[in-house]
Scaffold this motif. Structure first.
Motif, PDB file in Angstrom:
ATOM      1  N   VAL A 150       0.850  -1.183   0.000  1.00 43.27           N
ATOM      2  CA  VAL A 150       0.000   0.000   0.000  1.00 43.27           C
ATOM      3  C   VAL A 150       0.895   1.245   0.000  1.00 43.27           C
ATOM      4  CG1 VAL A 150      -1.926  -1.105   1.198  1.00 43.27           C
ATOM      5  CG2 VAL A 150      -0.149   0.049   2.519  1.00 43.27           C
ATOM      6  N   LEU A 151       0.317   2.350  -0.438  1.00 41.54           N
ATOM      7  CA  LEU A 151       0.950   3.652  -0.337  1.00 41.54           C
ATOM      8  C   LEU A 151       0.229   4.459   0.736  1.00 41.54           C
ATOM      9  CD1 LEU A 151       1.562   4.753  -4.055  1.00 41.54           C
ATOM     10  CD2 LEU A 151       3.276   4.015  -2.385  1.00 41.54           C
ATOM     11  N   VAL A 152       0.977   4.955   1.714  1.00 38.80           N
ATOM     12  CA  VAL A 152       0.418   5.795   2.760  1.00 38.80           C
ATOM     13  C   VAL A 152       0.819   7.238   2.446  1.00 38.80           C
ATOM     14  CG1 VAL A 152       0.414   6.324   5.224  1.00 38.80           C
ATOM     15  CG2 VAL A 152       0.514   3.939   4.448  1.00 38.80           C
ATOM     16  N   VAL A 153      -0.170   8.073   2.145  1.00 42.93           N
ATOM     17  CA  VAL A 153       0.081   9.474   1.809  1.00 42.93           C
ATOM     18  C   VAL A 153       0.120  10.288   3.097  1.00 42.93           C
ATOM     19  CG1 VAL A 153      -0.711  11.474   0.490  1.00 42.93           C
ATOM     20  CG2 VAL A 153      -1.061   9.153  -0.410  1.00 42.93           C
ATOM     21  N   VAL A 154       1.192  11.024   3.281  1.00 38.95           N
ATOM     22  CA  VAL A 154       1.451  11.713   4.553  1.00 38.95           C
ATOM     23  C   VAL A 154       1.651  13.206   4.301  1.00 38.95           C
ATOM     24  CG1 VAL A 154       3.022  11.858   6.535  1.00 38.95           C
ATOM     25  CG2 VAL A 154       2.501   9.626   5.509  1.00 38.95           C
ATOM     26  N   ASP A 155       1.083  14.010   5.210  1.00 38.48           N
ATOM     27  CA  ASP A 155       1.313  15.453   5.223  1.00 38.48           C
ATOM     28  C   ASP A 155       2.389  15.745   6.262  1.00 38.48           C
ATOM     29  OD1 ASP A 155       1.283  18.170   5.253  1.00 38.48           O
ATOM     30  OD2 ASP A 155      -0.862  18.401   5.681  1.00 38.48           O
ATOM     31  N   ARG A 156       3.586  16.109   5.802  1.00 37.77           N
ATOM     32  CA  ARG A 156       4.699  16.315   6.720  1.00 37.77           C
ATOM     33  C   ARG A 156       4.616  17.637   7.487  1.00 37.77           C
ATOM     34  NH1 ARG A 156       9.489  14.977   2.532  1.00 37.77           N
ATOM     35  NH2 ARG A 156       7.938  15.898   1.139  1.00 37.77           N
ATOM     36  N   LYS A 157       3.702  18.516   7.100  1.00 42.34           N
ATOM     37  CA  LYS A 157       3.550  19.764   7.858  1.00 42.34           C
ATOM     38  C   LYS A 157       2.797  19.535   9.172  1.00 42.34           C
ATOM     39  CE  LYS A 157       1.486  22.294   4.843  1.00 42.34           C
ATOM     40  NZ  LYS A 157       0.861  23.462   4.180  1.00 42.34           N
ATOM     41  N   ARG A 158       1.943  18.531   9.199  1.00 40.57           N
ATOM     42  CA  ARG A 158       1.111  18.273  10.382  1.00 40.57           C
ATOM     43  C   ARG A 158       1.752  17.158  11.205  1.00 40.57           C
ATOM     44  NH1 ARG A 158      -4.252  16.836   7.490  1.00 40.57           N
ATOM     45  NH2 ARG A 158      -4.814  16.231   9.619  1.00 40.57           N
ATOM     46  N   LYS A 159       2.776  17.500  11.922  1.00 46.47           N
ATOM     47  CA  LYS A 159       3.507  16.529  12.731  1.00 46.47           C
ATOM     48  C   LYS A 159       2.947  16.413  14.149  1.00 46.47           C
ATOM     49  CE  LYS A 159       7.979  17.059  10.382  1.00 46.47           C
ATOM     50  NZ  LYS A 159       9.426  17.322  10.598  1.00 46.47           N
ATOM     51  N   GLU A 160       2.423  17.472  14.674  1.00 47.38           N
ATOM     52  CA  GLU A 160       1.968  17.484  16.062  1.00 47.38           C
ATOM     53  C   GLU A 160       0.758  16.580  16.240  1.00 47.38           C
ATOM     54  OE1 GLU A 160       0.636  20.683  19.544  1.00 47.38           O
ATOM     55  OE2 GLU A 160       1.041  21.338  17.484  1.00 47.38           O
ATOM     56  N   VAL A 161       0.797  15.774  17.295  1.00 52.03           N
ATOM     57  CA  VAL A 161      -0.299  14.841  17.580  1.00 52.03           C
ATOM     58  C   VAL A 161      -1.396  15.612  18.300  1.00 52.03           C
ATOM     59  CG1 VAL A 161      -0.967  12.702  18.715  1.00 52.03           C
ATOM     60  CG2 VAL A 161       1.328  12.928  17.738  1.00 52.03           C
ATOM     61  N   VAL A 162      -2.418  16.002  17.553  1.00 48.15           N
ATOM     62  CA  VAL A 162      -3.516  16.789  18.129  1.00 48.15           C
ATOM     63  C   VAL A 162      -4.854  16.065  18.001  1.00 48.15           C
ATOM     64  CG1 VAL A 162      -2.360  18.996  17.739  1.00 48.15           C
ATOM     65  CG2 VAL A 162      -3.804  18.028  15.939  1.00 48.15           C
ATOM     66  N   ASP A 163      -4.902  15.008  17.190  1.00 44.84           N
ATOM     67  CA  ASP A 163      -6.158  14.294  16.953  1.00 44.84           C
ATOM     68  C   ASP A 163      -5.990  12.847  17.408  1.00 44.84           C
ATOM     69  OD1 ASP A 163      -8.542  13.268  16.114  1.00 44.84           O
ATOM     70  OD2 ASP A 163      -8.245  13.660  13.973  1.00 44.84           O
ATOM     71  N   GLU A 164      -6.660  12.492  18.492  1.00 45.53           N
ATOM     72  CA  GLU A 164      -6.518  11.128  19.013  1.00 45.53           C
ATOM     73  C   GLU A 164      -7.110  10.086  18.074  1.00 45.53           C
ATOM     74  OE1 GLU A 164      -7.953  10.711  22.959  1.00 45.53           O
ATOM     75  OE2 GLU A 164      -6.408  11.994  23.834  1.00 45.53           O
ATOM     76  N   ASP A 165      -8.067  10.482  17.252  1.00 47.78           N
ATOM     77  CA  ASP A 165      -8.654   9.541  16.302  1.00 47.78           C
ATOM     78  C   ASP A 165      -7.914   9.509  14.981  1.00 47.78           C
ATOM     79  OD1 ASP A 165     -10.658   8.732  18.035  1.00 47.78           O
ATOM     80  OD2 ASP A 165     -12.004  10.351  17.441  1.00 47.78           O
ATOM     81  N   GLY A 166      -6.948  10.418  14.798  1.00 46.92           N
ATOM     82  CA  GLY A 166      -6.177  10.429  13.566  1.00 46.92           C
ATOM     83  C   GLY A 166      -5.048   9.419  13.603  1.00 46.92           C
ATOM     84  N   PHE A 167      -4.330   9.291  12.466  1.00 49.58           N
ATOM     85  CA  PHE A 167      -3.210   8.370  12.368  1.00 49.58           C
ATOM     86  C   PHE A 167      -1.979   9.143  11.930  1.00 49.58           C
ATOM     87  CE2 PHE A 167      -6.587   5.410  12.608  1.00 49.58           C
ATOM     88  CZ  PHE A 167      -6.046   4.212  13.042  1.00 49.58           C
ATOM     89  N   TYR A 168      -0.832   8.713  12.464  1.00 47.86           N
ATOM     90  CA  TYR A 168       0.404   9.442  12.230  1.00 47.86           C
ATOM     91  C   TYR A 168       1.508   8.472  11.817  1.00 47.86           C
ATOM     92  CZ  TYR A 168      -1.983  13.261  14.580  1.00 47.86           C
ATOM     93  OH  TYR A 168      -2.892  14.241  14.932  1.00 47.86           O
ATOM     94  N   LEU A 169       2.373   8.951  10.929  1.00 54.14           N
ATOM     95  CA  LEU A 169       3.546   8.186  10.524  1.00 54.14           C
ATOM     96  C   LEU A 169       4.632   8.377  11.575  1.00 54.14           C
ATOM     97  CD1 LEU A 169       4.830   6.518   8.139  1.00 54.14           C
ATOM     98  CD2 LEU A 169       5.816   8.697   7.381  1.00 54.14           C
ATOM     99  N   VAL A 170       5.192   7.282  12.049  1.00 53.14           N
ATOM    100  CA  VAL A 170       6.204   7.347  13.102  1.00 53.14           C
ATOM    101  C   VAL A 170       7.366   6.442  12.717  1.00 53.14           C
ATOM    102  CG1 VAL A 170       4.569   7.878  14.945  1.00 53.14           C
ATOM    103  CG2 VAL A 170       5.103   5.480  14.401  1.00 53.14           C
ATOM    104  N   GLY A 171       8.511   6.720  13.324  1.00 47.94           N
ATOM    105  CA  GLY A 171       9.650   5.835  13.157  1.00 47.94           C
ATOM    106  C   GLY A 171       9.452   4.582  13.974  1.00 47.94           C
ATOM    107  N   SER A 172       9.727   3.441  13.366  1.00 52.28           N
ATOM    108  CA  SER A 172       9.566   2.160  14.057  1.00 52.28           C
ATOM    109  C   SER A 172      10.933   1.545  14.248  1.00 52.28           C
ATOM    110  CB  SER A 172       8.675   1.212  13.245  1.00 52.28           C
ATOM    111  OG  SER A 172       8.581  -0.046  13.858  1.00 52.28           O
ATOM    112  N   GLY A 173      11.433   1.574  15.482  1.00 46.91           N
ATOM    113  CA  GLY A 173      12.757   1.022  15.752  1.00 46.91           C
ATOM    114  C   GLY A 173      13.865   1.931  15.267  1.00 46.91           C
ATOM    115  N   GLY A 174      13.758   3.222  15.576  1.00 46.68           N
ATOM    116  CA  GLY A 174      14.795   4.173  15.194  1.00 46.68           C
ATOM    117  C   GLY A 174      14.818   4.376  13.694  1.00 46.68           C
TER     118      GLY A 174
END
Length: 437
Positions: free
Chosen positions: A369-393
């Motif tokens: 799959v392709l996950v389209v990410v908005d890199r300007k919206r980094k701050e976690v402000v929406d608990e129901d939203g999803f965020y791209l994170v580093g997994s294992g450094g």
């Protein structure tokens, strides 16, 4: 003087003759000139066997035992029965294999009977399928396949295994299905095991032909865009389903669709605010507008996301795109609103591999799959939203819900997920036309 003339040698049954295989069989008498009106009924001579080393051999289905009344017939009489379609189709269908075993090829049979090579193959195969049903199918249901046209229905069941074939034939006879409906049913049964893990698959039973067909309509309802078509597909699914669990699952989906819900990838996606769409073949070419995004692999980690170009600019009337830096991997997507909302400045597409580890909605999917990410919206402000994170450094990337990040004390990710794009479906649930002809 008395001369002795040596007697002419007589052929023994074991003496070879180079022309013997081309001689007319002894039981076929030549037609005299006085009976020229019936000369067209003379069967063609079987063609000579192909020379040694010939690779191609015409397909000859397994022989079906001839009915007792046909076992002593000559080739002339067999051809006459086939030409006039005497008896039920499954009675005279084995005669085709009998002629093949005697050396007649499909063109010569067609010339004498009018049965094309395709018809000969369908009748012979359907007859064999019917033979496999004799021990298991009740006589009242088996009699359904005596009528003309039902040979095509049995021919459609040829690719199913023994138990699937009996169950499918039972449904075809009980519901008086036509050959097209029988073919759709066989394809649905054949395809169902391959769909393991798909949305809603566990609610349907592989042992129920009706459930297999219902799941085909259920999948179709998720692939069409028009709401009326979705509802129509779900209604067909509900009509075809046999088990209670499948009926409840379809009724739930029908209720959601009628209420304006549905369209997400699975139960988890139904609760989140991220659209999950499946790209269709030709959709980009037909789109009124498109979006161009840089692509990085999930295995490239945080560095891959950070190094992807951030500013894209369309130049001139020809729409030439220039980026702030060189980049090797790009993807063109239709101009969906979430993608166009990125403005070509902060968007990036992260490619997750076939196993789709690290994304909540892809654990059961054997596709990338392709996950389209908005890199300007980094701050976690929406608990129901999803965020791209580093997994294992630096070793990889993952996607997590905002609520889980808040509980871990994480206040910032690599970007907010705005859309998930699945690849076009190969439609491996449907067999190619050559598999059916």
């Amino acid at each position: 003087m008395l001369s002795l003339t040596p007697p002419k040698p007589t052929a023994t049954p074991f003496s070879p003759s180079p022309h013997r295989r081309h001689q007319r069989p002894s039981h076929l008498k030549p037609i005299s000139s006085s009976s020229s009106s019936s000369s067209s009924r003379r069967p063609p001579s079987p063609p000579p066997p192909p020379p040694l080393g010939t690779a191609y051999q015409p397909f000859r289905p397994p022989p079906v035992p001839l009915p007792p009344q046909y076992r002593s017939l000559s080739p002339t009489e067999i051809l006459s029965i086939l030409r006039d379609r005497l008896g039920r189709w499954h009675d005279y269908a084995p005669l085709i294999s009998s002629l093949s075993n005697q050396g007649f090829d499909p063109p010569s049979i067609e010339e004498s009977t009018g049965l094309s090579g395709v018809e000969q193959n369908r009748l012979a195969v359907a007859s064999r399928v019917r033979e496999t049903l004799l021990p298991s199918l009740p006589p009242d249901l088996l009699s359904f396949f005596d009528s003309a046209g039902t040979a095509d229905s049995l021919y459609a069941l040829r690719l199913l295994n023994a138990s699937q074939r009996v169950a499918a034939a039972t449904r075809v006879a009980a519901l008086n299905l036509d050959p097209k409906a029988a073919q759709d049913l066989a394809r649905a049964i054949k395809d169902f095991p391959r769909r393991r893990g798909d949305y809603g698959w566990a609610s349907f039973s592989a042992d129920s032909p009706g459930d297999c067909l219902a799941f085909t309509y259920f999948r179709l309802s998720r692939e069409v865009v028009d709401e009326a078509e979705k509802i129509l597909a779900l209604e067909k699914a509900l009509e075809s389903a046999e088990t209670e669990e499948a009926k409840k699952r379809i009724a739930y989906e029908l209720e959601r669709t009628s209420a304006g819900g549905g369209g997400e990838d699975d139960e988890l996606a139904a609760k989140m605010r991220v659209p999950v769409v499946r790209l269709k073949y030709g959709e980009v070419a037909e789109a009124a507008s498109v979006a161009l995004l840089p692509v990085c692999r999930a295995t490239e980690g945080v560095r891959g996301v950070e190094e992807a170009p951030r500013r894209l600019q369309w130049e001139g009337d020809l729409g030439v795109v220039s980026a702030e830096k060189g980049w090797g991997r790009w993807v063109v997507l239709p101009g969906w609103a979430p993608v166009l909302g990125l403005g070509g400045e902060s968007g990036v597409a992260v490619e997750f591999a076939d196993d789709a580890r690290g994304i909540p909605w892809g654990k059961r999917k054997e596709e990338g799959v392709l996950v389209v990410v908005d890199r300007k919206r980094k701050e976690v402000v929406d608990e129901d939203g999803f965020y791209l994170v580093g997994s294992g450094g630096e070793e990889g990337l993952g996607v997590e819900r905002g609520k889980a990040l808040v509980e871990k004390g994480v206040k910032e990710g690599l970007g907010s997920v705005v859309m998930v794009v699945r690849p076009p479906s190969e439609e491996d649930n449907q067999l190619a036309d050559e598999d059916w002809d």
